[in-house]
Design a protein around this motif. Structure first.
Motif, PDB file in Angstrom:
ATOM      1  N   ARG A 178       0.844  -1.211   0.000  1.00 23.06           N
ATOM      2  CA  ARG A 178       0.000   0.000   0.000  1.00 23.06           C
ATOM      3  C   ARG A 178       0.868   1.247   0.000  1.00 23.06           C
ATOM      4  O   ARG A 178       0.603   2.204  -0.724  1.00 23.06           O
ATOM      5  N   ALA A 179       1.918   1.235   0.804  1.00 22.02           N
ATOM      6  CA  ALA A 179       2.817   2.398   0.869  1.00 22.02           C
ATOM      7  C   ALA A 179       3.515   2.622  -0.474  1.00 22.02           C
ATOM      8  O   ALA A 179       3.682   3.771  -0.905  1.00 22.02           O
TER       9      ALA A 179
ATOM     10  N   GLU B 218       0.896   4.167  -2.818  1.00 21.03           N
ATOM     11  CA  GLU B 218       0.657   5.563  -2.441  1.00 21.03           C
ATOM     12  C   GLU B 218       1.820   6.448  -2.875  1.00 21.03           C
ATOM     13  O   GLU B 218       1.619   7.548  -3.388  1.00 21.03           O
ATOM     14  N   ARG B 219       3.026   5.955  -2.678  1.00 17.74           N
ATOM     15  CA  ARG B 219       4.228   6.725  -3.074  1.00 17.74           C
ATOM     16  C   ARG B 219       4.258   6.936  -4.581  1.00 17.74           C
ATOM     17  O   ARG B 219       4.561   8.032  -5.055  1.00 17.74           O
TER      18      ARG B 219
ATOM     19  N   LEU C 280       1.657   6.857  -6.657  1.00 12.94           N
ATOM     20  CA  LEU C 280       0.557   7.743  -7.057  1.00 12.94           C
ATOM     21  C   LEU C 280       0.925   9.203  -6.816  1.00 12.94           C
ATOM     22  O   LEU C 280       0.569  10.079  -7.603  1.00 12.94           O
ATOM     23  N   ALA C 281       1.651   9.458  -5.729  1.00 15.30           N
ATOM     24  CA  ALA C 281       2.040  10.832  -5.402  1.00 15.30           C
ATOM     25  C   ALA C 281       3.195  11.328  -6.269  1.00 15.30           C
ATOM     26  O   ALA C 281       3.220  12.485  -6.682  1.00 15.30           O
TER      27      ALA C 281
END
Length: 115
Positions: free
Chosen positions: A21-22, A25-26, A28-29
């Motif tokens: 998940r991290a 998220e990383r 996507l950012a």
């Protein structure tokens, strides 16, 4: 063609791990990152990061590209659509169910007389 439920299962299984998940998220950012940059904030081995990336790739959540000696990965935001669709369906279902429950409770609650 992969069924929508199978695709949803794959995405949810891949996102069940906090490290994956991290990573998503990383990505996507940040957009596209080298595998080394993806691995940098994690205190796990390179092979472990590679295994996490393989799981994410099999689920369709990321895609890779190779440029000379560099390996780059980026998130595929469209791969999250099955999750969004499932959540939307669940939200509609539970909103309707709670609205019905509220109506039943209101109908069975005695009205107070004004004094």
């Amino acid at each position: 063609m992969v069924s929508r439920l199978s695709q949803l299962d794959d995405v949810l299984a891949a996102l069940a791990d906090p490290t994956r998940r991290a990573i998503v998220e990383r990505l996507l950012a940040a957009g596209e990152l080298s595998v080394g940059d993806v691995a940098a904030p994690f205190a796990i081995s390179g092979p472990a990061i590679t295994r996490h990336l393989q799981v994410l790739e099999r689920a369709g959540l990321i895609e890779r590209r190779v440029e000379r000696q560099w390996r780059y990965v980026r998130a595929r935001a469209d791969a999250l659509m099955p999750v969004e669709g499932w959540l939307s369906h669940q939200r509609r279902h539970w909103t309707a169910a709670l609205d019905r429950l509220e109506a039943i409770a209101a109908a069975q609650t005695p009205r107070r007389k004004k004094s």
